[in-house]
Write a protein that holds these residues in place. Structure first.
Motif, PDB file in Angstrom:
ATOM      1  N   PHE A  24       0.858  -1.067   0.009  1.00  0.00           N
ATOM      2  CA  PHE A  24       0.257  -0.071  -0.132  1.00  0.00           C
ATOM      3  C   PHE A  24       0.778   1.173   0.035  1.00  0.00           C
ATOM      4  CE2 PHE A  24      -3.321  -2.837   1.151  1.00  0.00           C
ATOM      5  CZ  PHE A  24      -4.233  -2.636   0.240  1.00  0.00           C
ATOM      6  N   THR A  25       2.166   1.151   0.741  1.00  0.00           N
ATOM      7  CA  THR A  25       3.197   2.351   0.533  1.00  0.00           C
ATOM      8  C   THR A  25       3.187   2.533  -1.087  1.00  0.00           C
ATOM      9  OG1 THR A  25       3.888   2.146   2.487  1.00  0.00           O
ATOM     10  CG2 THR A  25       5.257   3.144   1.015  1.00  0.00           C
ATOM     11  N   VAL A  27       1.550   1.738  -3.588  1.00  0.00           N
ATOM     12  CA  VAL A  27       0.365   2.404  -4.476  1.00  0.00           C
ATOM     13  C   VAL A  27       0.015   4.003  -3.956  1.00  0.00           C
ATOM     14  CG1 VAL A  27      -2.219   2.164  -4.273  1.00  0.00           C
ATOM     15  CG2 VAL A  27      -1.077   0.224  -4.189  1.00  0.00           C
ATOM     16  N   GLY A  28       0.946   4.293  -2.850  1.00  0.00           N
ATOM     17  CA  GLY A  28       0.762   5.816  -2.645  1.00  0.00           C
ATOM     18  C   GLY A  28       0.166   5.995  -1.179  1.00  0.00           C
ATOM     19  N   PHE A  29      -0.423   5.130  -0.289  1.00  0.00           N
ATOM     20  CA  PHE A  29      -1.016   5.419   0.908  1.00  0.00           C
ATOM     21  C   PHE A  29       0.303   5.674   1.789  1.00  0.00           C
ATOM     22  CE2 PHE A  29      -4.115   3.327  -1.483  1.00  0.00           C
ATOM     23  CZ  PHE A  29      -5.281   4.133  -1.325  1.00  0.00           C
ATOM     24  N   GLU A  30      -0.209   6.580   2.852  1.00  0.00           N
ATOM     25  CA  GLU A  30       0.613   6.740   3.912  1.00  0.00           C
ATOM     26  C   GLU A  30      -0.037   6.206   5.286  1.00  0.00           C
ATOM     27  OE1 GLU A  30       1.218  10.974   4.409  1.00  0.00           O
ATOM     28  OE2 GLU A  30       2.174  11.032   2.334  1.00  0.00           O
ATOM     29  N   PHE A  31       0.718   5.815   6.459  1.00  0.00           N
ATOM     30  CA  PHE A  31       0.508   5.355   7.450  1.00  0.00           C
ATOM     31  C   PHE A  31       0.935   6.153   8.863  1.00  0.00           C
ATOM     32  CE2 PHE A  31       1.241   2.094   4.428  1.00  0.00           C
ATOM     33  CZ  PHE A  31       0.247   1.191   4.664  1.00  0.00           C
ATOM     34  N   ASN A  32      -0.147   5.994   9.685  1.00  0.00           N
ATOM     35  CA  ASN A  32       0.188   6.889  11.114  1.00  0.00           C
ATOM     36  C   ASN A  32       0.867   6.043  11.869  1.00  0.00           C
ATOM     37  OD1 ASN A  32      -0.293   7.745  13.656  1.00  0.00           O
ATOM     38  ND2 ASN A  32      -2.150   8.520  13.253  1.00  0.00           N
ATOM     39  N   CYS A  42      -1.962   1.528  10.810  1.00  0.00           N
ATOM     40  CA  CYS A  42      -3.304   2.502  10.280  1.00  0.00           C
ATOM     41  C   CYS A  42      -3.025   3.217   9.162  1.00  0.00           C
ATOM     42  CB  CYS A  42      -3.730   3.700  11.531  1.00  0.00           C
ATOM     43  SG  CYS A  42      -4.731   4.967  10.848  1.00  0.00           S
ATOM     44  N   MET A  43      -3.598   2.611   8.065  1.00  0.00           N
ATOM     45  CA  MET A  43      -3.496   3.372   6.750  1.00  0.00           C
ATOM     46  C   MET A  43      -4.339   4.631   6.593  1.00  0.00           C
ATOM     47  SD  MET A  43      -3.565   1.439   3.123  1.00  0.00           S
ATOM     48  CE  MET A  43      -5.202   0.659   3.067  1.00  0.00           C
ATOM     49  N   VAL A  44      -3.772   5.546   6.299  1.00  0.00           N
ATOM     50  CA  VAL A  44      -4.467   6.946   6.054  1.00  0.00           C
ATOM     51  C   VAL A  44      -4.961   7.108   4.699  1.00  0.00           C
ATOM     52  CG1 VAL A  44      -4.366   9.580   6.328  1.00  0.00           C
ATOM     53  CG2 VAL A  44      -3.074   8.101   7.772  1.00  0.00           C
TER      54      VAL A  44
END
Length: 138
Positions: A24-25, A27-32, A42-44
């Motif tokens: 998912f990183t 793909v472009g998502f960030e994590f808390n 926690c994927m934001v």
């Protein structure tokens, strides 16, 4: 008006937390990081939408029910709305480049046009290597 929630946290079980975060990183998502440990992250998705990826053993502490085999059954369908067709294409391409697979037969995109509606939607489906299935709506 009924209940008005300020945020949503979708909890999903994963077999391999590190592989899920890596995918998912890409793909472009960030994590808390404040909500991340060896059991969960926690994927934001946005300022009010979060996906909690929980290692299966930890996920089981929240329910007495079995976790479905996502290769044989569907546990959830997640749809994300984005602003443009180009953004849909960009997310799908990053997901596929990161190892995701289309899961609606060989279709990556399905265009749906409601007969009596001015709205047009492009829906893209992919399945992550950790077997999380995502559909995105434009």
């Amino acid at each position: 008006m009924g209940v008005q929630a300020e945020k949503i946290f979708v909890n999903l079980p994963v077999k391999d937390l590190d592989a899920s975060v890596e995918f998912f990183t890409k793909v472009g998502f960030e994590f808390n990081e404040q909500m991340t440990n060896e059991n969960a992250t926690c994927m934001v998705i946005s300022e009010s939408i979060y996906v909690m990826l929980l290692v299966e053993d930890y996920f089981k502490t929240f329910t007495k029910k079995e976790i479905p085999n996502s290769a044989a059954s569907t546990e959830a369908i997640v749809a994300l709305s984005v602003k443009s067709k180009e953004e849909v294409d960009e997310i799908v391409n990053r997901a596929l480049d990161a190892g995701g697979k289309p899961f609606k037969a060989d279709l990556i995109k399905i265009k749906l046009n409601a007969r009596h509606s001015p709205f047009r939607r492009t829906v893209s489906f992919f399945e992550s290597p950790c077997r999380i299935r995502v559909s995105r709506i434009l």
